[in-house]
Motif scaffolding. Structure first.
Motif, mmCIF file in Angstrom:
data_model
loop_
_atom_site.group_PDB
_atom_site.id
_atom_site.type_symbol
_atom_site.label_atom_id
_atom_site.label_comp_id
_atom_site.label_asym_id
_atom_site.label_seq_id
_atom_site.Cartn_x
_atom_site.Cartn_y
_atom_site.Cartn_z
ATOM 1 N N SER A 1 -44.501 64.486 56.654
ATOM 2 C CA SER A 1 -46.081 64.551 56.673
ATOM 3 C C SER A 1 -46.408 63.299 57.576
ATOM 4 O O SER A 1 -46.097 62.017 57.356
ATOM 5 N N ILE A 2 -46.735 63.878 58.907
ATOM 6 C CA ILE A 2 -47.111 62.672 59.901
ATOM 7 C C ILE A 2 -48.193 61.692 59.639
ATOM 8 O O ILE A 2 -48.075 60.541 59.744
ATOM 9 N N GLY A 3 -49.082 62.111 58.671
ATOM 10 C CA GLY A 3 -50.179 61.114 58.305
ATOM 11 C C GLY A 3 -49.757 60.238 57.406
ATOM 12 O O GLY A 3 -50.198 59.179 57.023
ATOM 13 N N SER A 4 -48.580 60.644 56.601
ATOM 14 C CA SER A 4 -48.232 59.599 55.519
ATOM 15 C C SER A 4 -46.886 58.853 55.855
ATOM 16 O O SER A 4 -46.637 57.869 55.334
ATOM 17 N N ALA A 5 -46.140 59.326 56.837
ATOM 18 C CA ALA A 5 -45.130 58.496 57.569
ATOM 19 C C ALA A 5 -45.428 57.424 58.194
ATOM 20 O O ALA A 5 -46.499 57.284 58.807
ATOM 21 N N HIS A 6 -44.527 56.311 58.279
ATOM 22 C CA HIS A 6 -44.890 55.053 58.959
ATOM 23 C C HIS A 6 -44.928 55.399 60.452
ATOM 24 O O HIS A 6 -45.656 54.949 61.328
ATOM 25 N N ALA A 7 -43.773 56.231 60.870
ATOM 26 C CA ALA A 7 -43.522 56.575 62.022
ATOM 27 C C ALA A 7 -42.815 57.935 62.131
ATOM 28 O O ALA A 7 -42.205 58.350 61.020
ATOM 29 N N GLY A 8 -42.945 58.629 63.087
ATOM 30 C CA GLY A 8 -42.213 59.948 63.085
ATOM 31 C C GLY A 8 -42.878 60.974 62.179
ATOM 32 O O GLY A 8 -44.195 60.864 62.181
ATOM 33 N N SER A 9 -42.274 61.788 61.629
ATOM 34 C CA SER A 9 -43.059 62.904 60.753
ATOM 35 C C SER A 9 -42.644 62.800 59.151
ATOM 36 O O SER A 9 -43.019 63.668 58.501
ATOM 37 N N SER A 10 -41.462 61.944 59.001
ATOM 38 C CA SER A 10 -40.950 61.915 57.613
ATOM 39 C C SER A 10 -40.813 60.597 57.144
ATOM 40 O O SER A 10 -40.673 59.528 57.871
ATOM 41 N N TYR A 11 -40.789 60.661 55.839
ATOM 42 C CA TYR A 11 -40.460 59.165 55.061
ATOM 43 C C TYR A 11 -39.769 59.464 53.669
ATOM 44 O O TYR A 11 -39.685 60.670 53.359
ATOM 45 N N LEU A 12 -39.052 58.505 53.002
ATOM 46 C CA LEU A 12 -38.738 58.675 51.780
ATOM 47 C C LEU A 12 -39.875 58.627 50.850
ATOM 48 O O LEU A 12 -40.443 57.727 50.622
#
Length: 199
Positions: free
Chosen positions: A138-149
């Motif tokens: 989720s690009i809008g929710s990731a700090h950078a890039g497109s993914s996050y934990l």
């Protein structure tokens, strides 16, 4: 009769000697090896545990966006494990851009979770309401890039860890970005996290 004797003496004094003395001076040279520290000058030395967050019974969102955390650690072994313990009864935890750097550069595999959980060991409980932890795109929710934990651990903790090889005795810089999404808490809700380093 008077005899006169004349004696002529020719003295050539060449008895002056020039003595050249060579003095060997041994100079001791001390070589100092300076470690190029990857740590920020005046930065935080990693405490034990490295990071803690506890807003139990008050699980409101602490910030509108990700918060950066960084500290410096001197390796006491040739391996280092970073482990996240996450629980959020009201909402979710977001972790992104995990980094461990030493002289040779970045040591963490997939610190931005762009390749799902590649490189990470994840342990979750069936009692959690969602199958977590997992990598969310989720690009809008990731700090950078497109993914996050993403962790929606409820009733028990999600555990996510990775072990890297380090050079013993040298400084290591550890950093990550975190966000506790928070929400409207009840009287017994738990929202807490800790990050530990294990040599």
């Amino acid at each position: 009769m008077i005899f006169r004797f004349f004696c002529f003496y020719n003295f050539n004094f060449l008895d002056t000697q020039t003595i050249t003395t060579t003095i060997a001076i041994a100079t001791a040279v001390t070589t100092t090896t300076t470690q190029n520290s990857v740590c920020t000058l005046g930065g935080l030395t990693c405490p034990t545990p490295m990071f803690t967050w506890d807003r139990s019974n008050n699980c409101t969102k602490p910030a509108a966006s990700y918060i950066y955390y960084s500290c410096c650690y001197q390796a006491i072994s040739n391996q280092l494990t970073i482990e996240f313990l996450l629980r959020e009864d009201v909402s979710n935890w977001f972790i992104d851009d995990v980094s461990i750097t030493q002289g040779n550069g970045e040591l963490v595999i997939n610190g931005g979770f762009e390749s799902n959980l590649t490189g990470w060991t994840a342990i979750s409980s069936a009692g959690n309401l969602a199958i977590t932890p997992l990598s969310v795109q989720s690009i809008g929710s990731a700090h950078a890039g497109s993914s996050y934990l993403y962790s929606e651990a409820k009733t028990t903790f999600d555990r996510v860890k990775q072990t890297v090889n380090v050079t013993q005795g040298q400084n290591v810089n550890i950093s990550f970005w975190w966000l506790d999404e928070g929400g409207v808490p009840g009287p017994t809700e738990i929202c807490e996290a800790s990050v530990t380093l294990t040599p």
